[in-house]
Design a protein around this motif. Structure first.
Motif, mmCIF file in Angstrom:
data_model
loop_
_atom_site.group_PDB
_atom_site.id
_atom_site.type_symbol
_atom_site.label_atom_id
_atom_site.label_comp_id
_atom_site.label_asym_id
_atom_site.label_seq_id
_atom_site.Cartn_x
_atom_site.Cartn_y
_atom_site.Cartn_z
ATOM 1 N N GLY A 105 82.348 -12.816 -9.787
ATOM 2 C CA GLY A 105 81.146 -12.383 -10.490
ATOM 3 C C GLY A 105 80.096 -11.827 -9.545
ATOM 4 N N ILE A 106 79.923 -12.468 -8.405
ATOM 5 C CA ILE A 106 78.955 -11.981 -7.420
ATOM 6 C C ILE A 106 79.388 -10.638 -6.857
ATOM 7 N N VAL A 107 80.699 -10.453 -6.682
ATOM 8 C CA VAL A 107 81.208 -9.159 -6.211
ATOM 9 C C VAL A 107 80.920 -8.066 -7.236
ATOM 10 N N PHE A 108 81.110 -8.354 -8.520
ATOM 11 C CA PHE A 108 80.819 -7.369 -9.556
ATOM 12 C C PHE A 108 79.328 -7.037 -9.605
ATOM 13 N N ILE A 109 78.489 -8.043 -9.466
ATOM 14 C CA ILE A 109 77.041 -7.800 -9.460
ATOM 15 C C ILE A 109 76.665 -6.920 -8.279
ATOM 16 N N ALA A 110 77.193 -7.227 -7.104
ATOM 17 C CA ALA A 110 76.891 -6.432 -5.912
ATOM 18 C C ALA A 110 77.397 -4.999 -6.067
ATOM 19 N N LEU A 111 78.591 -4.836 -6.631
ATOM 20 C CA LEU A 111 79.147 -3.502 -6.846
ATOM 21 C C LEU A 111 78.265 -2.680 -7.796
ATOM 22 N N GLY A 112 77.809 -3.310 -8.865
ATOM 23 C CA GLY A 112 76.926 -2.620 -9.803
ATOM 24 C C GLY A 112 75.601 -2.237 -9.161
ATOM 25 N N LEU A 113 75.053 -3.127 -8.353
ATOM 26 C CA LEU A 113 73.798 -2.814 -7.662
ATOM 27 C C LEU A 113 73.978 -1.675 -6.663
ATOM 28 N N VAL A 114 75.114 -1.656 -5.979
ATOM 29 C CA VAL A 114 75.380 -0.574 -5.034
ATOM 30 C C VAL A 114 75.455 0.764 -5.764
ATOM 31 N N PHE A 115 76.143 0.799 -6.914
ATOM 32 C CA PHE A 115 76.210 2.039 -7.690
ATOM 33 C C PHE A 115 74.815 2.525 -8.072
ATOM 34 N N LEU A 116 73.983 1.621 -8.569
ATOM 35 C CA LEU A 116 72.649 2.025 -9.014
ATOM 36 C C LEU A 116 71.752 2.436 -7.848
ATOM 37 N N VAL A 117 71.826 1.718 -6.742
ATOM 38 C CA VAL A 117 71.005 2.069 -5.578
ATOM 39 C C VAL A 117 71.435 3.421 -5.015
ATOM 40 N N LEU A 118 72.735 3.669 -4.943
ATOM 41 C CA LEU A 118 73.211 4.965 -4.457
ATOM 42 C C LEU A 118 72.762 6.105 -5.367
ATOM 43 N N MET A 119 72.726 5.850 -6.671
ATOM 44 C CA MET A 119 72.230 6.873 -7.598
ATOM 45 C C MET A 119 70.762 7.200 -7.299
ATOM 46 N N ILE A 120 69.952 6.184 -7.072
ATOM 47 C CA ILE A 120 68.529 6.393 -6.803
ATOM 48 C C ILE A 120 68.344 7.102 -5.470
ATOM 49 N N VAL A 121 69.088 6.689 -4.453
ATOM 50 C CA VAL A 121 68.966 7.315 -3.131
ATOM 51 C C VAL A 121 69.370 8.776 -3.198
ATOM 52 N N ARG A 122 70.474 9.072 -3.879
ATOM 53 C CA ARG A 122 70.931 10.453 -3.997
ATOM 54 C C ARG A 122 69.935 11.309 -4.774
ATOM 55 N N ARG A 123 69.331 10.718 -5.811
ATOM 56 C CA ARG A 123 68.366 11.454 -6.616
ATOM 57 C C ARG A 123 67.113 11.777 -5.812
ATOM 58 N N ASN A 124 66.677 10.850 -4.968
ATOM 59 C CA ASN A 124 65.455 11.036 -4.195
ATOM 60 C C ASN A 124 65.686 11.654 -2.814
ATOM 61 N N GLN A 125 66.892 12.061 -2.525
ATOM 62 C CA GLN A 125 67.210 12.577 -1.206
ATOM 63 C C GLN A 125 66.429 13.842 -0.856
#
Length: 67
Positions: free
Chosen positions: A43-63
């Motif tokens: 469960g913690i791995v899934f939470i971390a994976l989801g957070l990584v996806f969302l953070v990468l989306m924000i970083v790419r959008r604001n690049q």
């Protein structure tokens, strides 16, 4: 279909991230309830994976933007 660009990939990544976080919380809760370390870890791995996806989306959008 997509708001920014021609492909629906950003929308799929957002949904994938949110689904991974929700699924992670459910798996973690069931692991806690039944005392299963494996489910807690999964469960913690899934939470971390989801957070990584969302953070990468924000970083790419604001690049291209500078604050």
């Amino acid at each position: 279909m997509a708001v920014n660009g021609d492909s629906p990939m950003p929308l799929l990544k957002k949904l994938g991230g949110l689904i991974a976080i929700i699924l992670g919380f459910l798996i973690t809760a069931s692991g806690y309830r039944y005392g299963s370390t494996e489910f807690l870890t999964l469960g913690i791995v899934f939470i971390a994976l989801g957070l990584v996806f969302l953070v990468l989306m924000i970083v790419r959008r604001n690049q291209g933007r500078h604050v």
